[in-house]
Design an enzyme around this catalytic site. Structure first.
Site, mmCIF file in Angstrom:
data_model
loop_
_atom_site.group_PDB
_atom_site.id
_atom_site.type_symbol
_atom_site.label_atom_id
_atom_site.label_comp_id
_atom_site.label_asym_id
_atom_site.label_seq_id
_atom_site.Cartn_x
_atom_site.Cartn_y
_atom_site.Cartn_z
ATOM 1 N N ILE A 13 1.491 5.894 14.815
ATOM 2 C CA ILE A 13 0.315 6.083 15.671
ATOM 3 C C ILE A 13 0.180 4.912 16.655
ATOM 4 O O ILE A 13 -0.106 5.101 17.839
ATOM 5 C CB ILE A 13 -0.961 6.247 14.813
ATOM 6 C CG1 ILE A 13 -0.803 7.445 13.867
ATOM 7 C CG2 ILE A 13 -2.206 6.414 15.703
ATOM 8 C CD1 ILE A 13 -1.905 7.603 12.829
ATOM 9 N N TYR A 145 -5.007 2.549 -2.272
ATOM 10 C CA TYR A 145 -4.944 2.722 -0.812
ATOM 11 C C TYR A 145 -6.304 3.167 -0.267
ATOM 12 O O TYR A 145 -6.831 2.583 0.683
ATOM 13 C CB TYR A 145 -3.876 3.775 -0.498
ATOM 14 C CG TYR A 145 -3.831 4.207 0.957
ATOM 15 C CD1 TYR A 145 -3.199 3.409 1.911
ATOM 16 C CD2 TYR A 145 -4.416 5.404 1.372
ATOM 17 C CE1 TYR A 145 -3.159 3.803 3.241
ATOM 18 C CE2 TYR A 145 -4.383 5.800 2.698
ATOM 19 C CZ TYR A 145 -3.746 4.992 3.627
ATOM 20 O OH TYR A 145 -3.718 5.375 4.941
ATOM 21 N N LYS A 149 -8.946 1.135 2.130
ATOM 22 C CA LYS A 149 -9.365 1.690 3.427
ATOM 23 C C LYS A 149 -10.895 1.729 3.489
ATOM 24 O O LYS A 149 -11.498 1.366 4.503
ATOM 25 C CB LYS A 149 -8.791 3.099 3.634
ATOM 26 C CG LYS A 149 -7.336 3.108 4.047
ATOM 27 C CD LYS A 149 -7.158 2.597 5.468
ATOM 28 C CE LYS A 149 -5.721 2.581 5.925
ATOM 29 N NZ LYS A 149 -5.521 1.865 7.197
#
Ligand code: UD2
Length: 318
Positions: A13, A145, A149
């Site tokens: 990205i 994870y 986040k």
């Protein structure tokens, strides 16, 4: 001189975002340790400076803020693997949470930042079943994870409340497009499918492993839509101190996706069926009313995004 910093700018990205920032005439600094990103993803351009380094090294980050002044920071760098976070949570935690704090502190001390944009994930919702997912839906992070986040996005927003740092967080749904790495079984399913169809085109025998009945749905968003969302939230004053879903607001089942891809390529995929993957969620899609409220429009439906992606991949492999 002030720069736009893109952490993870050599990744999937990040590299698309860098291309867009260059089109907008920005001077960009990329930090990437090339653990997942690739040097060839970085455009050769006089306005790009690439620095190879590890954002989880606090001295390295401090030194970067001594050397450069940042106008905007897009923090996309992460160990973007749920599986890695389950295997080595201490390692991924340093990159996925500690690094966020080092960058926030650097920006706070520098004091000239116009925006800090953090890339979070729809993983924060976990398997909580209520749909569609709004920004105020219940949070149920189920992996290190997802926890990192979520904690990172909350730090980012709290730095706005406590220190008036202009911050924004976005939660990506299932992003697809060129340069997404298909090499692991946990890679994005669209990149895995693309890889299989490219092999089929070369008349190689391949099969795709379909976990479950194929009726699971996802909100797949094309990387160029994601880039537009990132630029938009970075410019909108209304986005300061806010979190936004970044999806299309639509979803498609895996079975429908496979049929669409077969139609697009004129190829027939051989499918091997396996049990549903442990921890898989069945249905997912976003409510994007909030980001639409500041002007976001998804310009790519699944067919359009997939067609562009496929055309780029086939051109590249020629
Ligand atoms: C996404 C994230 C993941 C985590 C999760 C949280 C990506 C690539 N993955 O997983 O990191 O944040 O959301 O909910 O964004 N599938 C197959 N065959 C394959 C590969 C996948 O059948 O070879 C299935 C898979 O079991 C799942 C669906 O395809 O049902 C989508 O898989 P995915 O890994 O692309 O995305 P997701 O949403 O499960």
């Amino acid at each position: 001189m002030s720069y736009y910093l893109v952490t993870g700018g050599a990744g999937f990205i990040g590299s698309h975002l860098v291309e867009e920032l260059l089109k907008l005439n920005k001077k960009v600094i990329i930090i990437d340790d090339l653990s997942m990103g690739k040097k060839e993803n970085i455009p050769e351009h006089e306005n790009v400076t690439f620095i190879k380094g590890d954002i989880s090294d606090s001295e390295f980050v401090t030194d970067i803020f001594m050397r450069y002044q940042f106008e905007k920071i897009y923090h996309l760098g992460a160990i973007a693997s749920v599986a890695a976070s389950v295997e080595t949570p201490l390692v991924t935690h340093k990159t996925n949470l500690d690094a966020t704090l080092y960058l926030l502190e650097g920006a706070k001390k520098q004091g000239i930042l116009k925006r800090f944009i953090f890339a979070s994930s729809a993983a924060v919702f976990g398997d909580e079943p209520t749909l569609p997912k709004t920004e105020t839906s219940d949070i149920k992070p189920l992996s290190p994870y997802a926890i990192d986040k979520y904690a990172s996005e909350q730090y980012v927003l709290t730095y706005n409340r406590l220190y008036n740092l202009p911050t924004t967080a976005v939660r990506f749904f299932n992003v697809f497009g060129s340069r997404q790495n298909p090499s692991s079984p946990y890679s994005g399913v669209v990149s895995i499918l693309t890889d299989k169809f490219l092999e089929l085109e070369k008349n190689h025998q391949v099969e795709f492993t379909l976990y479950g009945d194929g009726e699971q749905t996802r909100d797949f968003i094309y990387v160029k839509d994601v880039v537009s969302a990132l630029v938009l939230v970075g410019e909108s004053e209304k986005a300061i101190g806010e979190v936004f879903n970044v999806g299309t607001g639509n979803s498609i089942s895996l079975n429908e996706l496979i049929s669409l891809y077969e139609k697009l390529t004129g190829l027939k995929l051989h499918i091997k069926r396996e049990d549903e993957r442990a921890g898989d969620i069945k249905y997912s899609y976003s409510d994007i009313t909030k980001i639409k409220g500041i002007g976001f429009q998804s310009l790519y439906n699944m067919e359009k995004g997939l067609t562009e992606y496929w055309n780029e991949e086939t051109k590249r492999k020629e």
